[in-house]
Motif scaffolding. Sequence first.
Motif, mmCIF file in Angstrom:
data_model
loop_
_atom_site.group_PDB
_atom_site.id
_atom_site.type_symbol
_atom_site.label_atom_id
_atom_site.label_comp_id
_atom_site.label_asym_id
_atom_site.label_seq_id
_atom_site.Cartn_x
_atom_site.Cartn_y
_atom_site.Cartn_z
ATOM 1 N N THR A 148 0.813 -1.367 -0.422
ATOM 2 C CA THR A 148 -0.395 -0.183 -0.287
ATOM 3 C C THR A 148 1.128 1.358 0.369
ATOM 4 O O THR A 148 -0.188 2.342 -0.674
ATOM 5 C CB THR A 148 -1.235 0.075 1.619
ATOM 6 O OG1 THR A 148 0.167 -0.152 2.996
ATOM 7 C CG2 THR A 148 -2.300 -0.499 1.252
ATOM 8 N N ASP A 149 2.320 1.315 -0.027
ATOM 9 C CA ASP A 149 3.375 2.293 0.268
ATOM 10 C C ASP A 149 4.057 2.385 0.328
ATOM 11 O O ASP A 149 5.223 1.027 0.300
ATOM 12 C CB ASP A 149 3.211 2.773 2.364
ATOM 13 C CG ASP A 149 1.775 2.970 2.889
ATOM 14 O OD1 ASP A 149 0.885 3.500 2.616
ATOM 15 O OD2 ASP A 149 1.225 2.261 3.228
ATOM 16 N N ALA A 150 4.363 3.365 -0.576
ATOM 17 C CA ALA A 150 6.443 3.557 -1.376
ATOM 18 C C ALA A 150 6.952 4.513 -0.494
ATOM 19 O O ALA A 150 6.276 5.124 0.244
ATOM 20 C CB ALA A 150 5.943 3.583 -2.625
ATOM 21 N N GLY A 151 8.120 4.749 -0.206
ATOM 22 C CA GLY A 151 8.621 5.820 -0.090
ATOM 23 C C GLY A 151 10.087 6.081 -0.992
ATOM 24 O O GLY A 151 10.706 5.241 -1.443
ATOM 25 N N GLY A 152 11.004 7.039 -0.453
ATOM 26 C CA GLY A 152 12.463 6.770 -0.969
ATOM 27 C C GLY A 152 13.012 7.738 -0.868
ATOM 28 O O GLY A 152 12.726 8.794 -0.222
ATOM 29 N N LEU A 153 14.589 7.849 -1.146
ATOM 30 C CA LEU A 153 15.399 9.394 -1.232
ATOM 31 C C LEU A 153 15.045 9.613 -2.296
ATOM 32 O O LEU A 153 15.201 11.154 -2.136
ATOM 33 C CB LEU A 153 16.614 8.998 -0.945
ATOM 34 C CG LEU A 153 18.224 9.400 -0.789
ATOM 35 C CD1 LEU A 153 17.872 10.499 0.392
ATOM 36 C CD2 LEU A 153 19.436 9.089 -1.171
ATOM 37 N N PHE A 154 15.337 9.507 -3.388
ATOM 38 C CA PHE A 154 14.474 10.096 -4.937
ATOM 39 C C PHE A 154 12.838 10.448 -4.595
ATOM 40 O O PHE A 154 11.876 9.970 -3.587
ATOM 41 C CB PHE A 154 15.067 8.893 -6.150
ATOM 42 C CG PHE A 154 16.467 8.871 -6.049
ATOM 43 C CD1 PHE A 154 17.176 9.409 -5.409
ATOM 44 C CD2 PHE A 154 16.463 8.211 -6.747
ATOM 45 C CE1 PHE A 154 18.628 9.198 -5.675
ATOM 46 C CE2 PHE A 154 17.785 8.324 -7.590
ATOM 47 C CZ PHE A 154 19.192 8.311 -6.937
ATOM 48 N N TYR A 187 14.739 3.899 -3.887
ATOM 49 C CA TYR A 187 12.596 3.511 -4.079
ATOM 50 C C TYR A 187 12.515 2.194 -2.926
ATOM 51 O O TYR A 187 13.009 1.093 -3.054
ATOM 52 C CB TYR A 187 12.912 3.363 -5.606
ATOM 53 C CG TYR A 187 13.166 4.166 -6.269
ATOM 54 C CD1 TYR A 187 11.823 5.917 -6.936
ATOM 55 C CD2 TYR A 187 14.098 4.148 -7.347
ATOM 56 C CE1 TYR A 187 12.768 6.577 -7.128
ATOM 57 C CE2 TYR A 187 14.056 5.507 -8.918
ATOM 58 C CZ TYR A 187 13.552 6.276 -7.866
ATOM 59 O OH TYR A 187 13.067 7.675 -9.059
ATOM 60 N N VAL A 188 11.501 2.416 -2.662
ATOM 61 C CA VAL A 188 10.991 1.565 -2.178
ATOM 62 C C VAL A 188 9.719 0.858 -2.129
ATOM 63 O O VAL A 188 8.732 2.255 -1.873
ATOM 64 C CB VAL A 188 11.787 1.515 -0.200
ATOM 65 C CG1 VAL A 188 13.274 1.837 -0.328
ATOM 66 C CG2 VAL A 188 10.801 2.989 0.739
ATOM 67 N N VAL A 189 9.075 -0.059 -1.047
ATOM 68 C CA VAL A 189 7.596 -0.676 -1.397
ATOM 69 C C VAL A 189 7.755 -1.383 0.133
ATOM 70 O O VAL A 189 8.261 -2.344 -0.440
ATOM 71 C CB VAL A 189 7.162 -0.995 -2.726
ATOM 72 C CG1 VAL A 189 5.791 -1.887 -2.415
ATOM 73 C CG2 VAL A 189 7.208 0.073 -3.998
ATOM 74 N N ALA A 190 7.166 -1.225 0.508
ATOM 75 C CA ALA A 190 6.844 -1.741 1.899
ATOM 76 C C ALA A 190 5.912 -2.343 2.023
ATOM 77 O O ALA A 190 4.405 -2.855 1.334
ATOM 78 C CB ALA A 190 6.234 -0.351 3.060
#
Length: 262
Positions: A148-154, A187-190
């Motif tokens: 449901t959630d993602a994030g990252g340095l970029f 880039y990450v996806v939890a």
Amino acid sequence: MLLATGLLLTGCGVAGGNAETADKAGSVPGDRASTSSNTGNTGTGNDTVSVDTEAQKAQETQEVIPQDIPGLGRSTRAEIPSETTQAVVVTGTDEDSSDSSLQVYERDPVAGWTPVTDPWPAHNAKRGWTEDHSQGDLRSPIGVFTLTDAGGLFDDPGTKLTYDQGPAFTASGDGFDGEPLEGSFDYVVAINYNRVPGTTPLDWTRPLGMEKGGGIWIHVDHDGPTQACVSIHRDRMRELLLLLDPEKRPVVVMGDAESLSR
């Protein structure tokens, strides 16, 4: 910054079929029953049967057999929610191996599950897989988990998932094979294992308790095994972010090949 360090220590690597169609049922209709020329009849009971058979065959359509995701057994398939139409399948080569592959599938209501990407090389935890993950066991959890959630340095590349960007995603240090971890969290996806869905990947809440680990993500590969995460090449990670669609209720199906086949 303490939060990012905690995630590094718990979740990520730090040193220490196209649908197949069935053949059309039936064959080309045969000749209609003929009547004797000396009876003068224009139709018989046989004529009626032949006409009915022809009409039935003309109405028959090509049957489509919905396809399952290759390699998944009945128990694993049953864990995928009925409303899910997008699945990220991570298949480990062996229970104790850190090598795996990742492939994305989508479900059509008629055709069933079909791949929308090629298999991508991936890494998982250093010691492989487990059905009972605990913090620090260096194994990735086996199961089906929502995404449901993602994030990252970029900056957000354009994903439809909720995206949290910031310096807390900075990775540093070396991996198990001495490879630099820098850039791993660009880039990450939890993975919703022991976390609260709908929050930043950096959220530290652990509903199952701290001893069950957490901070398990899909993230950029650093050319080595992880603590518990799944990692793929940077370009593939960006592609995955652009593919994932919350309206399709995406999940990750992850584990070694033998476990997933059950």
